[in-house]
Design a protein around this motif. Structure first.
Motif, PDB file in Angstrom:
ATOM      1  N   ARG A 373      -3.062  26.281  46.063  1.00 27.45           N
ATOM      2  CA  ARG A 373      -2.643  25.011  46.678  1.00 27.45           C
ATOM      3  C   ARG A 373      -1.235  25.099  47.264  1.00 27.45           C
ATOM      4  NH1 ARG A 373      -1.527  20.947  42.396  1.00 27.45           N
ATOM      5  NH2 ARG A 373       0.671  21.418  42.767  1.00 27.45           N
ATOM      6  N   ASP A 374      -0.251  25.334  46.395  1.00 27.04           N
ATOM      7  CA  ASP A 374       1.148  25.235  46.837  1.00 27.04           C
ATOM      8  C   ASP A 374       1.603  26.429  47.661  1.00 27.04           C
ATOM      9  OD1 ASP A 374       1.885  22.749  46.048  1.00 27.04           O
ATOM     10  OD2 ASP A 374       2.818  23.333  44.172  1.00 27.04           O
ATOM     11  N   TRP A 375       0.980  27.585  47.484  1.00 29.13           N
ATOM     12  CA  TRP A 375       1.420  28.790  48.192  1.00 29.13           C
ATOM     13  C   TRP A 375       0.519  29.117  49.378  1.00 29.13           C
ATOM     14  CZ3 TRP A 375       5.837  31.594  46.775  1.00 29.13           C
ATOM     15  CH2 TRP A 375       6.474  31.132  45.614  1.00 29.13           C
ATOM     16  N   VAL A 376      -0.775  29.253  49.107  1.00 25.86           N
ATOM     17  CA  VAL A 376      -1.685  29.706  50.169  1.00 25.86           C
ATOM     18  C   VAL A 376      -1.930  28.602  51.194  1.00 25.86           C
ATOM     19  CG1 VAL A 376      -3.974  30.623  50.670  1.00 25.86           C
ATOM     20  CG2 VAL A 376      -2.765  31.369  48.601  1.00 25.86           C
ATOM     21  N   SER A 377      -2.384  27.424  50.735  1.00 26.27           N
ATOM     22  CA  SER A 377      -2.793  26.396  51.699  1.00 26.27           C
ATOM     23  C   SER A 377      -1.604  25.773  52.430  1.00 26.27           C
ATOM     24  CB  SER A 377      -3.622  25.308  51.009  1.00 26.27           C
ATOM     25  OG  SER A 377      -2.816  24.439  50.242  1.00 26.27           O
ATOM     26  N   PHE A 378      -0.429  25.731  51.767  1.00 28.72           N
ATOM     27  CA  PHE A 378       0.725  25.084  52.405  1.00 28.72           C
ATOM     28  C   PHE A 378       1.585  26.042  53.223  1.00 28.72           C
ATOM     29  CE2 PHE A 378       0.125  21.214  49.802  1.00 28.72           C
ATOM     30  CZ  PHE A 378       0.358  20.277  50.789  1.00 28.72           C
ATOM     31  N   GLY A 379       1.040  27.202  53.560  1.00 29.20           N
ATOM     32  CA  GLY A 379       1.674  28.017  54.591  1.00 29.20           C
ATOM     33  C   GLY A 379       2.850  28.853  54.161  1.00 29.20           C
ATOM     34  N   HIS A 380       2.817  29.379  52.930  1.00 34.71           N
ATOM     35  CA  HIS A 380       3.828  30.387  52.579  1.00 34.71           C
ATOM     36  C   HIS A 380       3.539  31.641  53.412  1.00 34.71           C
ATOM     37  CE1 HIS A 380       6.672  32.727  50.347  1.00 34.71           C
ATOM     38  NE2 HIS A 380       5.744  33.562  49.908  1.00 34.71           N
ATOM     39  N   LYS A 381       4.581  32.274  53.941  1.00 26.78           N
ATOM     40  CA  LYS A 381       4.397  33.368  54.906  1.00 26.78           C
ATOM     41  C   LYS A 381       4.144  34.700  54.179  1.00 26.78           C
ATOM     42  CE  LYS A 381       7.198  33.233  58.468  1.00 26.78           C
ATOM     43  NZ  LYS A 381       8.443  33.173  59.262  1.00 26.78           N
ATOM     44  N   PHE A 382       2.943  34.831  53.634  1.00 24.38           N
ATOM     45  CA  PHE A 382       2.623  36.014  52.844  1.00 24.38           C
ATOM     46  C   PHE A 382       2.784  37.311  53.638  1.00 24.38           C
ATOM     47  CE2 PHE A 382       0.574  32.909  50.077  1.00 24.38           C
ATOM     48  CZ  PHE A 382       0.851  33.425  48.831  1.00 24.38           C
ATOM     49  N   SER A 383       2.246  37.350  54.832  1.00 25.24           N
ATOM     50  CA  SER A 383       2.285  38.608  55.591  1.00 25.24           C
ATOM     51  C   SER A 383       3.707  39.028  55.929  1.00 25.24           C
ATOM     52  CB  SER A 383       1.447  38.483  56.864  1.00 25.24           C
ATOM     53  OG  SER A 383       0.075  38.485  56.540  1.00 25.24           O
ATOM     54  N   HIS A 384       4.576  38.077  56.210  1.00 27.45           N
ATOM     55  CA  HIS A 384       5.967  38.408  56.520  1.00 27.45           C
ATOM     56  C   HIS A 384       6.777  38.734  55.268  1.00 27.45           C
ATOM     57  CE1 HIS A 384       5.913  36.158  60.658  1.00 27.45           C
ATOM     58  NE2 HIS A 384       5.249  37.285  60.667  1.00 27.45           N
ATOM     59  N   ARG A 385       6.618  37.919  54.234  1.00 21.91           N
ATOM     60  CA  ARG A 385       7.461  38.088  53.047  1.00 21.91           C
ATOM     61  C   ARG A 385       7.142  39.360  52.282  1.00 21.91           C
ATOM     62  NH1 ARG A 385       9.991  35.264  55.585  1.00 21.91           N
ATOM     63  NH2 ARG A 385      10.522  33.059  55.250  1.00 21.91           N
ATOM     64  N   TYR A 386       5.885  39.839  52.348  1.00 14.08           N
ATOM     65  CA  TYR A 386       5.490  40.982  51.515  1.00 14.08           C
ATOM     66  C   TYR A 386       5.077  42.188  52.337  1.00 14.08           C
ATOM     67  CZ  TYR A 386       5.763  36.834  48.781  1.00 14.08           C
ATOM     68  OH  TYR A 386       6.235  35.650  48.252  1.00 14.08           O
ATOM     69  N   ALA A 387       5.500  42.194  53.626  1.00 12.07           N
ATOM     70  CA  ALA A 387       5.373  43.360  54.511  1.00 12.07           C
ATOM     71  C   ALA A 387       3.954  43.909  54.561  1.00 12.07           C
ATOM     72  CB  ALA A 387       6.356  44.451  54.075  1.00 12.07           C
ATOM     73  N   HIS A 388       2.980  43.029  54.762  1.00 11.09           N
ATOM     74  CA  HIS A 388       1.600  43.495  54.890  1.00 11.09           C
ATOM     75  C   HIS A 388       1.412  44.307  56.158  1.00 11.09           C
ATOM     76  CE1 HIS A 388       0.199  39.969  52.137  1.00 11.09           C
ATOM     77  NE2 HIS A 388       0.707  40.963  51.462  1.00 11.09           N
ATOM     78  N   PHE A 440      -4.263  36.568  50.397  1.00 12.18           N
ATOM     79  CA  PHE A 440      -2.841  36.476  50.708  1.00 12.18           C
ATOM     80  C   PHE A 440      -2.496  37.102  52.056  1.00 12.18           C
ATOM     81  CE2 PHE A 440      -3.280  37.037  45.993  1.00 12.18           C
ATOM     82  CZ  PHE A 440      -3.124  35.692  45.689  1.00 12.18           C
ATOM     83  N   LEU A 441      -3.483  37.242  52.923  1.00 10.72           N
ATOM     84  CA  LEU A 441      -3.203  37.722  54.279  1.00 10.72           C
ATOM     85  C   LEU A 441      -2.833  36.544  55.169  1.00 10.72           C
ATOM     86  CD1 LEU A 441      -5.912  40.402  55.112  1.00 10.72           C
ATOM     87  CD2 LEU A 441      -3.808  40.620  53.805  1.00 10.72           C
ATOM     88  N   GLY A 442      -2.047  36.816  56.195  1.00  5.55           N
ATOM     89  CA  GLY A 442      -1.676  35.759  57.125  1.00  5.55           C
ATOM     90  C   GLY A 442      -0.588  34.859  56.574  1.00  5.55           C
ATOM     91  N   ASN A 443      -0.126  33.948  57.417  1.00  2.00           N
ATOM     92  CA  ASN A 443       0.984  33.070  57.065  1.00  2.00           C
ATOM     93  C   ASN A 443       0.594  31.603  56.975  1.00  2.00           C
ATOM     94  OD1 ASN A 443       2.893  35.196  56.983  1.00  2.00           O
ATOM     95  ND2 ASN A 443       3.023  35.163  59.221  1.00  2.00           N
ATOM     96  N   SER A 444      -0.681  31.284  57.190  1.00  2.00           N
ATOM     97  CA  SER A 444      -1.102  29.884  57.134  1.00  2.00           C
ATOM     98  C   SER A 444      -2.617  29.816  57.017  1.00  2.00           C
ATOM     99  CB  SER A 444      -0.657  29.120  58.389  1.00  2.00           C
ATOM    100  OG  SER A 444      -1.349  29.607  59.536  1.00  2.00           O
ATOM    101  N   GLU A 445      -3.089  28.633  56.654  1.00  2.00           N
ATOM    102  CA  GLU A 445      -4.528  28.400  56.579  1.00  2.00           C
ATOM    103  C   GLU A 445      -5.176  28.599  57.946  1.00  2.00           C
ATOM    104  OE1 GLU A 445      -6.136  24.973  54.085  1.00  2.00           O
ATOM    105  OE2 GLU A 445      -6.727  24.309  56.093  1.00  2.00           O
TER     106      GLU A 445
END
Length: 576
Positions: A373-388, A440-445
């Motif tokens: 909910r708070d991380w994935v759906s609300f647009g935490h920038k996973f791909s940028h923050r964790y260098a995917h 956890f791919l991508g930066n938004s839903e």
């Protein structure tokens, strides 16, 4: 495969420095499209070490030695592997291949998207239905006569980094929503994150206002008024700006900034002081360097730990959650949380507050829901923050690492309140970086929908749920966690510890011991067996045995189910 120059190198020496291994093992190194694989030469063990390329953070090549050419592989989960290759030419080929393979340029190169999605199609589709965020909102008690599900962001029309389904105050009209979004950075207007049924107070989230030195927006002021009205028992709301005040003031020069209390008459502004992603990135690197120190003295270690500032930052994130939780639970006041763009520090603060407020999020499934909910759906920038993908290194920062560490610090203070153990937190950490699953791919839903990830890959949550036995905390007491309700941690500096298990800081002088959690699990299992045996002995009638009684009970069960006693099937039958 076109990026692999030399797929196989023999007589390679491998040393896993992070595991406390003292002596290098000799074997064969293989490079595949997704993994580096090392197979020992020892015919008795033939131990295999598999390393996903996406887990490799850096490939260093120290100077050549008489014994050969070394490579040091540093991983995103803080493991460190040292490889020694006899021929320098082979070493250069392996280095070039690993550098390219560990820095994919497009999502299709990642492990979770490298196989046929139609294999186990039903299992794949079911894996994505395992998590139901709307069910969690219903558990909170929304929608209700205070909060409603808005269609304003359908097809991501208002904010492309928010989820399409959002809860807003009942009095917030579409005009107010659109107007507020235009006045907020990246269009991230105030929406509901968590609703506290006991006090009717809410935790809401957004990004900074585009206020500059004097700008204001009537719709945004009306939106904050609507949030206050959605809590009948309060005459104001807290606005928690998670940034240091100096940083927020500096943003005003760029036309952004923070809320002016003269314009928002119903707010109380609170600055928390969590540093930005660049400070956090360098702080974690210093804490890793502390772990790399060989034969360091206690003075050197303590100086390095203090100089890193890492635990100070963990305390700041936890303090933010504590302030929000106290406002909601003790004062009954709603809180609006933001930082700059509302996807890093805001996410940390809201999710830590939820952990403190709600026992559900201290369970295995609950933490999964919270992250989704708070991380994935609300647009935490996973791909940028964790260098995917290979990108700007300045975008990388250990934001979710800090959240997971806050949860671990809480579990150390409240060992009976959490259903999961630290293995679960570490497993989540690994999967955030590994790209073995597509959650956890991508930066938004919207990005994940556009990439059709649900049709091309699997979700991690069902697999973690299947393994929940190894992630369960033997000290967990569900009744105590429920009765405790809100957690009230002590955030004095002396209460914070170094999370050794995450950073692989092992004692290299002694063999690994059984962990306390494993020991407790074994004791609990043995106790249950003894209790069962005692119960059986107590129930045995005079002249009988527990074995006979159990056999009689089984026969009685079969009769009640409509079965007859089995006939004699002769020697070797299944009943013998």
């Amino acid at each position: 495969m076109e990026n692999i120059r030399t797929p196989k190198v023999e007589n390679v020496r491998l040393l896993d420095r992070s595991s406390g291994q003292r002596k290098a093992t000799v074997g064969t190194l293989y490079l595949s499209a997704t993994h580096t694989i090392f197979v020992e030469n020892n015919p008795e063990t033939r131990k295999e070490t598999w390393l996903l390329h996406s887990m490799v953070s850096s490939v260093e090549r120290p100077p050549t030695t008489p014994a050969g050419s070394p490579l040091i592989l540093r991983c995103k989960d803080f493991r460190v592997f040292q490889i020694l290759i006899s021929q320098e030419r082979d070493c250069l080929d392996v280095q070039a291949s690993l550098v390219r393979l560990s820095r994919p340029e497009k999502f299709s190169e990642l492990y979770c998207l490298s196989f046929n999605p139609n294999v186990n199609k039903e299992e794949r589709e079911e894996s994505w239905t395992f998590m139901d965020l709307m069910a969690d909102y219903r558990r909170m008690g929304v929608p209700n006569n205070l909060w409603l599900l808005s269609a304003a962001n359908s097809e991501y029309r208002v904010c492309d980094t928010y989820p399409s389904q959002l809860f807003v105050p009942k009095s917030a009209t579409p005009a107010i929503i659109v107007g507020s979004s235009r006045f907020r950075s990246r269009g991230r207007f105030p929406v509901l994150s968590y609703f506290h049924q006991d006090t009717l107070a809410a935790v809401c989230r957004c990004s900074q206002p585009l206020s500059g030195f004097s700008g204001r927006c009537q719709e945004d002021e009306m939106m904050l008024q609507a949030i206050m009205k959605s809590n009948p028992g309060s005459e104001f709301i807290y606005v928690v700006d998670t940034r240091p005040k100096l940083n927020a003031m500096a943003n005003r020069a760029a036309g952004k900034g923070y809320e002016n209390e003269d314009h928002y008459s119903n707010i109380k502004l609170q600055f928390i002081g969590i540093e930005n992603i660049h400070v956090m990135r360098s702080s974690q690197q210093r804490i890793i360097d502390v772990g790399d120190m060989r034969s360091s003295s206690m003075t050197d270690f303590l100086w390095g730990l203090e100089n890193s500032g890492w635990l100070k930052h963990i305390k700041a994130v936890l303090d933010a959650g504590v302030f929000i939780a106290r406002a909601v639970a003790d004062e009954g006041v709603s809180v609006l949380v933001h930082c700059s763009d509302g996807w890093d520090r805001t996410t940390q603060a809201c999710s830590v507050a939820s952990i403190l407020l709600d026992p559900f999020y201290r369970t295995i499934r609950g933490l999964m829901v919270l992250i989704e909910r708070d991380w994935v759906s609300f647009g935490h920038k996973f791909s940028h923050r964790y260098a995917h993908l290979d990108g700007d290194p300045k975008e990388v920062s250990p934001v979710i690492d800090q959240f997971l560490e806050c949860v671990w610090q809480l579990s150390e203070q409240f060992p009976c309140a959490f259903q999961f153990n630290e293995r679960f937190l570490i497993a989540v950490h690994v999967h955030v970086y590994s790209c073995q699953y597509a959650n956890f791919l991508g930066n938004s839903e919207k990005e994940r929908r556009d990439m059709r990830l649900r049709q091309r890959s699997h979700s991690v949550w069902p697999d973690l749920w299947k393994d929940r036995a190894q992630y369960t905390n033997p000290l967990f007491q569900a009744e105590q966690s429920q009765s405790q309700g809100v957690l009230r941690p002590n955030t004095s500096p002396y209460c914070f510890k170094m999370w050794k298990a995450l950073y692989n800081h092992v004692d290299k002088s002694t063999p690994p011991h059984q962990s306390p959690a494993d020991f407790l699990s074994a004791v609990r299992e043995e106790s249950q067996q003894l209790e069962e045996e005692l119960t059986n002995h107590q129930e045995v009638p005079a002249g009988g045995t527990a074995h006979h009684q159990a056999a009689g009970s089984r026969q009685e069960d079969r009769r009640s189910d409509g079965e007859t006693d089995p006939v004699d099937r002769g020697p070797g039958s299944e009943e013998d």
